[in-house]
Write a protein that holds these residues in place. Structure first.
Motif, PDB file in Angstrom:
ATOM      1  N   LEU A 196       1.010  23.980  50.468  1.00 48.10           N
ATOM      2  CA  LEU A 196       1.479  25.103  49.637  1.00 48.10           C
ATOM      3  C   LEU A 196       2.108  26.207  50.481  1.00 48.10           C
ATOM      4  O   LEU A 196       2.063  27.383  50.110  1.00 48.10           O
ATOM      5  CB  LEU A 196       0.318  25.671  48.818  1.00 48.10           C
ATOM      6  CG  LEU A 196      -0.276  24.741  47.761  1.00 48.10           C
ATOM      7  CD1 LEU A 196      -1.590  25.304  47.234  1.00 48.10           C
ATOM      8  CD2 LEU A 196       0.705  24.531  46.607  1.00 48.10           C
ATOM      9  N   LYS A 197       2.727  25.836  51.578  1.00 48.60           N
ATOM     10  CA  LYS A 197       3.322  26.827  52.473  1.00 48.60           C
ATOM     11  C   LYS A 197       4.296  27.744  51.721  1.00 48.60           C
ATOM     12  O   LYS A 197       5.148  27.282  50.958  1.00 48.60           O
ATOM     13  CB  LYS A 197       4.053  26.117  53.615  1.00 48.60           C
ATOM     14  CG  LYS A 197       4.623  27.056  54.654  1.00 48.60           C
ATOM     15  CD  LYS A 197       5.260  26.280  55.804  1.00 48.60           C
ATOM     16  CE  LYS A 197       5.753  27.195  56.905  1.00 48.60           C
ATOM     17  NZ  LYS A 197       6.848  28.065  56.456  1.00 48.60           N
ATOM     18  N   ASP A 198       4.139  29.039  51.937  1.00 46.41           N
ATOM     19  CA  ASP A 198       4.992  30.066  51.331  1.00 46.41           C
ATOM     20  C   ASP A 198       4.958  30.040  49.806  1.00 46.41           C
ATOM     21  O   ASP A 198       5.971  30.306  49.147  1.00 46.41           O
ATOM     22  CB  ASP A 198       6.439  29.945  51.831  1.00 46.41           C
ATOM     23  CG  ASP A 198       6.635  30.666  53.161  1.00 46.41           C
ATOM     24  OD1 ASP A 198       5.864  31.611  53.445  1.00 46.41           O
ATOM     25  OD2 ASP A 198       7.546  30.299  53.913  1.00 46.41           O
ATOM     26  N   CYS A 199       3.792  29.738  49.239  1.00 45.53           N
ATOM     27  CA  CYS A 199       3.644  29.761  47.778  1.00 45.53           C
ATOM     28  C   CYS A 199       2.672  30.862  47.353  1.00 45.53           C
ATOM     29  O   CYS A 199       1.641  31.089  47.983  1.00 45.53           O
ATOM     30  CB  CYS A 199       3.124  28.422  47.254  1.00 45.53           C
ATOM     31  SG  CYS A 199       4.391  27.125  47.202  1.00 45.53           S
ATOM     32  N   THR A 244      -0.789  24.353  40.696  1.00 48.61           N
ATOM     33  CA  THR A 244       0.634  24.048  40.571  1.00 48.61           C
ATOM     34  C   THR A 244       1.153  24.123  39.136  1.00 48.61           C
ATOM     35  O   THR A 244       2.346  24.313  38.924  1.00 48.61           O
ATOM     36  CB  THR A 244       0.948  22.673  41.169  1.00 48.61           C
ATOM     37  OG1 THR A 244       0.191  21.668  40.469  1.00 48.61           O
ATOM     38  CG2 THR A 244       0.576  22.628  42.644  1.00 48.61           C
ATOM     39  N   GLY A 245       0.291  23.928  38.135  1.00 48.33           N
ATOM     40  CA  GLY A 245       0.660  24.252  36.759  1.00 48.33           C
ATOM     41  C   GLY A 245       1.113  23.132  35.858  1.00 48.33           C
ATOM     42  O   GLY A 245       1.198  23.329  34.644  1.00 48.33           O
ATOM     43  N   GLU A 263       6.382  16.221  46.879  1.00 50.65           N
ATOM     44  CA  GLU A 263       6.867  17.558  47.224  1.00 50.65           C
ATOM     45  C   GLU A 263       7.045  18.436  45.997  1.00 50.65           C
ATOM     46  O   GLU A 263       6.927  19.664  46.088  1.00 50.65           O
ATOM     47  CB  GLU A 263       8.186  17.462  48.006  1.00 50.65           C
ATOM     48  CG  GLU A 263       8.007  16.965  49.435  1.00 50.65           C
ATOM     49  CD  GLU A 263       9.271  17.101  50.250  1.00 50.65           C
ATOM     50  OE1 GLU A 263      10.239  17.736  49.754  1.00 50.65           O
ATOM     51  OE2 GLU A 263       9.300  16.584  51.372  1.00 50.65           O
ATOM     52  N   ASP A 264       7.336  17.827  44.833  1.00 49.29           N
ATOM     53  CA  ASP A 264       7.487  18.621  43.615  1.00 49.29           C
ATOM     54  C   ASP A 264       6.144  18.815  42.906  1.00 49.29           C
ATOM     55  O   ASP A 264       6.102  19.316  41.778  1.00 49.29           O
ATOM     56  CB  ASP A 264       8.500  17.983  42.665  1.00 49.29           C
ATOM     57  CG  ASP A 264       8.047  16.607  42.153  1.00 49.29           C
ATOM     58  OD1 ASP A 264       6.991  16.113  42.600  1.00 49.29           O
ATOM     59  OD2 ASP A 264       8.761  16.041  41.305  1.00 49.29           O
TER      60      ASP A 264
END
Length: 363
Positions: free
Chosen positions: A327-330, A162-163, A132-133
């Motif tokens: 990636l919901k709401d990202c 995600t970086g 999740e992270d």
């Protein structure tokens, strides 16, 4: 008029890659470098381009550029391959190591082109989702590799979108656990300062992918390169298109690579601005930025798709991942100039706080 037969079956249901290239005042969606190539380097590029014979085919393998990259990385020419952007090399990877009866291990959420290339080449895709992270589920990956049927995998470090960096010790464990080709996509390594390059000599199954598009401000030129064992490079050469890297792009890349040290101040500025943008995002209620070692920041916010429209109404284009798997709401914002970053943070704060009208400019 006759109709046309259907396209290849693997294209059914496959969505074309769409970078959402839209007109905007601040382009913060494609992880481009906000600094264009400086004028003194541009002048040198023009002198070099003027010497290119446009009526002749280019060097098929861009050997002058290969030599420069090899020398800088302590390698031989035959351990370097240049491509028409990293995208060509990624497709060549699927052609050379994928195909019917072959299996690709994917670590979503990550660059969607990996999965698309595998499906285009009829390669079986096995997904080991991230936690999740967005950290890699390392033990799950190693357990899946232990089954012995994986032909290649890509570890993106820093990961896009995600970086975060992949753990170096984990990559080494992967290399020791399998004879699959392990490609470490280091498209953003100049911003992370971390590379697997020191391990190439000990691991024949390691390949490293890099690009000129980000740190070297050449997204418009299309130039990428691969570092790998000579035998691996030879397999890539078998599937690449002839003359895929044109003579003008080779000339531009040679000049830029010779002058790569001049890009360092701009890279440092982007790294400093990345820290400032993350801190600015943390100060906006309801916004959760994720750690980043690249030139972009992924962040979670409720009603992300609507906020994307509000930002675009202010002329600020960021990348909307809010409907993508995992990636919901990202949303993802590229690090721009200080002025662009200020405008983005203000517009996002206004949108979150309800001070921004929902308005989308016409394209």
């Amino acid at each position: 008029m006759r109709n046309v037969c259907t396209a290849a079956p693997q294209l059914a249901g496959l969505e074309p890659y769409d970078p959402k290239y839209l007109p905007a005042e601040a382009f913060l969606s494609a992880n481009e470098n906000p600094h264009d190539v400086e004028q003194d380097i541009r002048a040198e590029i023009m002198r070099e381009v003027k010497r290119v014979p446009l009526n002749r085919y280019p060097d098929p393998l861009a050997n002058d550029l290969r030599d420069m990259i090899a020398e800088a990385n302590g390698l031989d020419r035959d351990q370097v391959l240049v491509g028409n952007g990293g995208d060509e090399l990624l497709f060549n990877l699927a052609l050379a190591w994928g195909g019917p009866g072959r299996t690709f291990l994917n670590l979503p959420p990550t660059f969607s082109v990996y999965d698309a290339n595998a499906r285009l080449t009829n390669t079986t895709v096995v997904n080991v989702p991230r936690r999740e992270d967005f950290s890699i589920d390392e033990e799950a990956v190693l357990a899946r590799l232990d089954e012995g049927d994986i032909d290649f995998l890509i570890v993106t470090s820093p990961n896009n979108p995600t970086g975060e960096l992949a753990n170096e010790e984990f990559i080494l464990r992967v290399l020791d656990a399998t004879d699959a080709l392990v490609v470490v996509d280091e498209a953003y390594f100049e911003f992370s300062r971390q590379t697997m390059r020191p391990y190439l000599a000990q691991h024949k199954n390691l390949a490293i992918l890099r690009t000129f598009s980000k740190a070297f401000s050449l997204a418009g030129v299309r130039m990428g390169y691969l570092l790998a064992d000579a035998e691996v490079v030879r397999e890539f050469v078998k599937v690449r298109q002839p003359y895929s890297v044109d003579a003008v792009s080779q000339a531009i890349a040679r000049v830029v690579y010779q002058n790569r040290a001049k890009f360092e101040p701009g890279i440092r500025t982007i790294i400093e601005e990345r820290t400032r943008v993350i801190e600015g995002l943390r100060m906006i209620p309801g916004v959760k930025p994720f750690p980043s070692d690249a030139n972009y920041v992924l962040f979670h916010v409720e009603n992300a798709a609507q906020l994307w429209e509000m930002l675009y109404g202010r002329g600020i284009l960021v990348r909307d991942f809010s409907r993508a798997p995992h990636l919901k709401d990202c949303l993802r914002v590229s690090i721009g100039s200080p002025e662009e970053n200020d405008a983005f943070l203000k517009a996002l704060r206004d949108a979150v706080m309800g001070k921004c009208d929902l308005k989308v400019p016409s394209a």
